[in-house]
Scaffold this active site. Structure first.
Site, PDB file in Angstrom:
ATOM      1  N   HIS A 248      57.658  10.728  93.112  1.00  0.00           N
ATOM      2  CA  HIS A 248      58.850  11.170  92.377  1.00  0.00           C
ATOM      3  C   HIS A 248      58.345  11.569  90.993  1.00  0.00           C
ATOM      4  O   HIS A 248      58.059  10.711  90.166  1.00  0.00           O
ATOM      5  CB  HIS A 248      59.860  10.020  92.313  1.00  0.00           C
ATOM      6  CG  HIS A 248      60.989  10.254  91.367  1.00  0.00           C
ATOM      7  ND1 HIS A 248      62.286  10.424  91.792  1.00  0.00           N
ATOM      8  CD2 HIS A 248      61.030  10.344  90.021  1.00  0.00           C
ATOM      9  CE1 HIS A 248      63.068  10.603  90.738  1.00  0.00           C
ATOM     10  NE2 HIS A 248      62.330  10.550  89.652  1.00  0.00           N
TER      11      HIS A 248
ATOM     12  N   HIS B 195      63.703  12.431 103.540  1.00  0.00           N
ATOM     13  CA  HIS B 195      63.884  11.738 102.254  1.00  0.00           C
ATOM     14  C   HIS B 195      65.295  11.162 102.180  1.00  0.00           C
ATOM     15  O   HIS B 195      66.228  11.817 101.737  1.00  0.00           O
ATOM     16  CB  HIS B 195      63.638  12.721 101.096  1.00  0.00           C
ATOM     17  CG  HIS B 195      63.534  12.067  99.758  1.00  0.00           C
ATOM     18  ND1 HIS B 195      62.660  12.513  98.778  1.00  0.00           N
ATOM     19  CD2 HIS B 195      64.171  11.002  99.215  1.00  0.00           C
ATOM     20  CE1 HIS B 195      62.790  11.748  97.699  1.00  0.00           C
ATOM     21  NE2 HIS B 195      63.715  10.834  97.938  1.00  0.00           N
TER      22      HIS B 195
ATOM     23  N   HIS C  32      61.545  16.520  96.144  1.00  0.00           N
ATOM     24  CA  HIS C  32      62.652  17.192  95.437  1.00  0.00           C
ATOM     25  C   HIS C  32      62.266  18.026  94.211  1.00  0.00           C
ATOM     26  O   HIS C  32      62.625  17.708  93.090  1.00  0.00           O
ATOM     27  CB  HIS C  32      63.756  16.195  95.069  1.00  0.00           C
ATOM     28  CG  HIS C  32      63.297  14.866  94.514  1.00  0.00           C
ATOM     29  ND1 HIS C  32      62.442  14.755  93.441  1.00  0.00           N
ATOM     30  CD2 HIS C  32      63.579  13.594  94.891  1.00  0.00           C
ATOM     31  CE1 HIS C  32      62.233  13.476  93.188  1.00  0.00           C
ATOM     32  NE2 HIS C  32      62.897  12.750  94.051  1.00  0.00           N
TER      33      HIS C  32
ATOM     34  N   ASP D 292      67.483  13.784 100.021  1.00  0.00           N
ATOM     35  CA  ASP D 292      67.425  12.736  99.000  1.00  0.00           C
ATOM     36  C   ASP D 292      68.733  11.930  99.031  1.00  0.00           C
ATOM     37  O   ASP D 292      69.282  11.560  97.994  1.00  0.00           O
ATOM     38  CB  ASP D 292      67.150  13.317  97.605  1.00  0.00           C
ATOM     39  CG  ASP D 292      66.812  12.238  96.577  1.00  0.00           C
ATOM     40  OD1 ASP D 292      66.626  11.060  96.964  1.00  0.00           O
ATOM     41  OD2 ASP D 292      66.751  12.576  95.373  1.00  0.00           O
TER      42      ASP D 292
ATOM     43  N   ASN E  36      68.841  12.801  90.203  1.00  0.00           N
ATOM     44  CA  ASN E  36      67.522  12.846  89.612  1.00  0.00           C
ATOM     45  C   ASN E  36      66.508  13.399  90.614  1.00  0.00           C
ATOM     46  O   ASN E  36      66.332  12.794  91.674  1.00  0.00           O
ATOM     47  CB  ASN E  36      67.115  11.422  89.189  1.00  0.00           C
ATOM     48  CG  ASN E  36      65.924  11.425  88.259  1.00  0.00           C
ATOM     49  OD1 ASN E  36      65.380  12.471  87.934  1.00  0.00           O
ATOM     50  ND2 ASN E  36      65.513  10.242  87.844  1.00  0.00           N
TER      51      ASN E  36
ATOM     52  N   ASN F 258      62.504   1.993  98.445  1.00  0.00           N
ATOM     53  CA  ASN F 258      63.006   1.321  97.227  1.00  0.00           C
ATOM     54  C   ASN F 258      64.263   0.502  97.512  1.00  0.00           C
ATOM     55  O   ASN F 258      65.319   0.679  96.923  1.00  0.00           O
ATOM     56  CB  ASN F 258      63.264   2.330  96.098  1.00  0.00           C
ATOM     57  CG  ASN F 258      64.330   3.352  96.427  1.00  0.00           C
ATOM     58  OD1 ASN F 258      64.557   3.678  97.582  1.00  0.00           O
ATOM     59  ND2 ASN F 258      65.017   3.847  95.407  1.00  0.00           N
TER      60      ASN F 258
ATOM     61  N   GLY G  51      72.221   9.923  91.919  1.00  0.00           N
ATOM     62  CA  GLY G  51      72.151  10.096  93.370  1.00  0.00           C
ATOM     63  C   GLY G  51      73.356  10.759  94.000  1.00  0.00           C
ATOM     64  O   GLY G  51      74.479  10.646  93.502  1.00  0.00           O
TER      65      GLY G  51
ATOM     66  N   HIS H  44      67.678   7.340 101.463  1.00  0.00           N
ATOM     67  CA  HIS H  44      67.719   5.963 100.952  1.00  0.00           C
ATOM     68  C   HIS H  44      68.828   5.220 101.694  1.00  0.00           C
ATOM     69  O   HIS H  44      69.995   5.571 101.570  1.00  0.00           O
ATOM     70  CB  HIS H  44      68.014   5.968  99.445  1.00  0.00           C
ATOM     71  CG  HIS H  44      66.972   6.690  98.637  1.00  0.00           C
ATOM     72  ND1 HIS H  44      65.853   6.074  98.142  1.00  0.00           N
ATOM     73  CD2 HIS H  44      66.880   7.984  98.256  1.00  0.00           C
ATOM     74  CE1 HIS H  44      65.108   6.951  97.481  1.00  0.00           C
ATOM     75  NE2 HIS H  44      65.717   8.125  97.533  1.00  0.00           N
TER      76      HIS H  44
ATOM     77  N   HIS I 105      75.936   5.622  96.818  1.00  0.00           N
ATOM     78  CA  HIS I 105      76.307   4.573  95.862  1.00  0.00           C
ATOM     79  C   HIS I 105      77.743   4.149  96.105  1.00  0.00           C
ATOM     80  O   HIS I 105      78.558   4.945  96.577  1.00  0.00           O
ATOM     81  CB  HIS I 105      76.172   5.073  94.421  1.00  0.00           C
ATOM     82  CG  HIS I 105      74.757   5.261  93.988  1.00  0.00           C
ATOM     83  ND1 HIS I 105      73.902   4.208  93.781  1.00  0.00           N
ATOM     84  CD2 HIS I 105      74.042   6.384  93.754  1.00  0.00           C
ATOM     85  CE1 HIS I 105      72.718   4.673  93.423  1.00  0.00           C
ATOM     86  NE2 HIS I 105      72.770   5.991  93.400  1.00  0.00           N
TER      87      HIS I 105
HETATM   88 ZN   LIG Z   1      63.104  10.648  93.860  1.00  0.00          ZN
END
Ligand SMILES: [Zn+2]
Length: 436
Positions: free
Chosen positions: A183, A64, A236, A311, A284, A98, A330, A66, A315
């Protein structure tokens, strides 16, 4: 070193959950990207790596993350995300879709996988979007994305609010055999909230979200998994009532798995008091109270939660410098997941190394259906050397990720990757990512 030199790693303690093998004094030989059998490759020169005092573990998977590319490359790229993985000792990731545009077509799935392969810092498995543009209205072309290499489907970042759409996706997953990752967050309960609804939030005057916003949707999802026989993976998990839903699903032998993050195992909403209005703690689902953290630890030990995932949500510092309610959610987690797991579970003796390492190996491998056979002869040589006793302080300034946002900053962790290898090539040694 030429490509016809055997890399021989000697003396490490082997933990290979894929083969169920543990050995005090490993002797691993690698050539041409693959693990050699005992009597193979004797004719080649050897580069011997003395790994005494270290652990050697095959493919560590963080399912997981990003990576923000395409579309938000000021936050992270596939390159910097891959380097962060290498630095953290993680040799495979599943990347959430995403991005901008959302990864919702076979062309984008292929593009992403190809880009990561060309860079070579981490093995990347794309996660495709469940719905077109992750808008929750129309099912994306899951079949063609799977053919292109997608290993799971998720609109993560956003919950799939429509129960009808979730039912359709889970039904489809029975033929695809790939998990649907939701999610879980009821937006009508969480709107405007940035933290857990509790005393620390009240003290700061921040608006909070109750655990029910997560658990209500996890219960909905497991009920739909029961209805459809579909494959559900709960991302998560942070709330005890969500764990009850997963336990309920397990009792009925449903196809339901769940993951937890190191930050939910290591921190509570007391971090809000320590960090004040610094949105470094904004994540989150949010950091929860101690009772929830204890419930999560117990669930991991019982096997209700079979996966640890970061997760990883990097940023830019300007984004995280906004006032708390406006800052994005995040935590940049790829470079602390291994130390986090070892510190939360192994250091206090809650789990032995083999059981704990399953959360980053056979756990995610099983969910994604990767079929890794560890360090068996002929397998791609993905491995990590770990110094299990090294005590280190988290310093985001040393991250390879472009995201330095983590409330673990300043925390002391035990256990750190010393070197990592992807496809038989060192991508990190002695804590330095090899960029050439
Ligand atoms: Zn999520």
């Amino acid at each position: 070193m030429s490509s016809d030199t055997v890399i021989r790693i000697r003396g490490a303690r082997l933990f290979d959950p894929y083969q169920g093998l543990e050995a005090p004094d490993a002797d691993i030989r690698v050539l041409g990207g693959r693990v050699l059998a005992k009597h193979e490759g004797q004719e080649y020169a050897e580069e011997v790596v003395d790994a005494r005092g270290l652990w050697v573990v095959p493919r560590l998977v963080d399912m997981h993350v990003h990576f923000r590319e395409p579309g938000q490359t000021w936050k992270e790229t596939i390159l910097t995300g891959g380097q962060a993985a290498a630095h953290g000792g993680i040799t495979a990731v599943a990347a959430m879709p995403n991005t901008s545009p959302v990864i919702d077509s076979p062309e984008l799935v292929e593009w992403e996988a190809h880009r990561a392969r060309a860079q070579g810092f981490v093995r990347l498995y794309p996660v495709g979007a469940i719905t077109v543009g992750s808008e929750g209205r129309e099912l994306a072309d899951l079949y063609r994305m799977q053919m292109a290499g997608a290993r799971a489907f998720s609109d993560d970042g956003l919950p799939l609010m429509s129960s009808q759409m979730m039912r359709a996706a889970l039904s489809y997953s029975t033929t695809l055999g790939s998990p649907i990752i939701n999610h879980a967050e009821d937006k009508s309960l969480s709107r405007g909230a940035s933290v857990h609804e509790g005393k620390p939030a009240a003290r700061l005057g921040l608006s909070g979200v109750p655990e029910a916003a997560e658990s209500a949707m996890v219960w909905r999802d497991v009920l739909l998994a029961a209805l459809t026989g579909g494959r559900l993976h709960v991302a998560h998990v942070s709330a005890p009532d969500s764990l009850d839903a997963v336990a309920w699903a397990h009792q009925r032998h449903l196809n339901v798995t769940a993951e937890a993050t190191p930050h939910h195992l290591l921190l509570t909403d007391d971090a809000l008091t320590a960090w004040g209005y610094n949105p470094v703690t904004k994540v989150n689902p949010p950091l929860r109270p101690e009772a929830s953290r204890q419930a999560l630890l117990a669930a991991v030990r019982k096997g209700l939660i079979g996966v640890m995932a970061s997760d990883h949500a990097p940023h830019h510092q300007d984004d995280k410098a906004r006032p708390y309610p406006d800052a994005p959610f995040g935590i940049s987690g790829l470079e602390t997941i291994l130390g986090g797991l070892m510190t939360a579970l192994i250091r206090p003796g809650l789990m032995n190394p083999m059981e704990a390492l399953k959360l980053l190996t056979t756990g995610p491998d099983g969910v994604l259906g990767l079929g890794c056979r560890g360090l068996a002869a002929g397998e791609p040589a993905d491995l990590t050397l770990i110094d299990p006793t090294r005590v280190w302080t988290v310093d985001p300034g040393r991250f390879y990720s472009m995201g330095h946002n983590t409330p673990l900053a300043g925390m002391e962790l035990t256990g750190q990757a010393e070197a990592s290898m992807v496809n038989g090539r060192w991508v990190m040694r002695e804590g330095e990512v090899l960029t050439s």
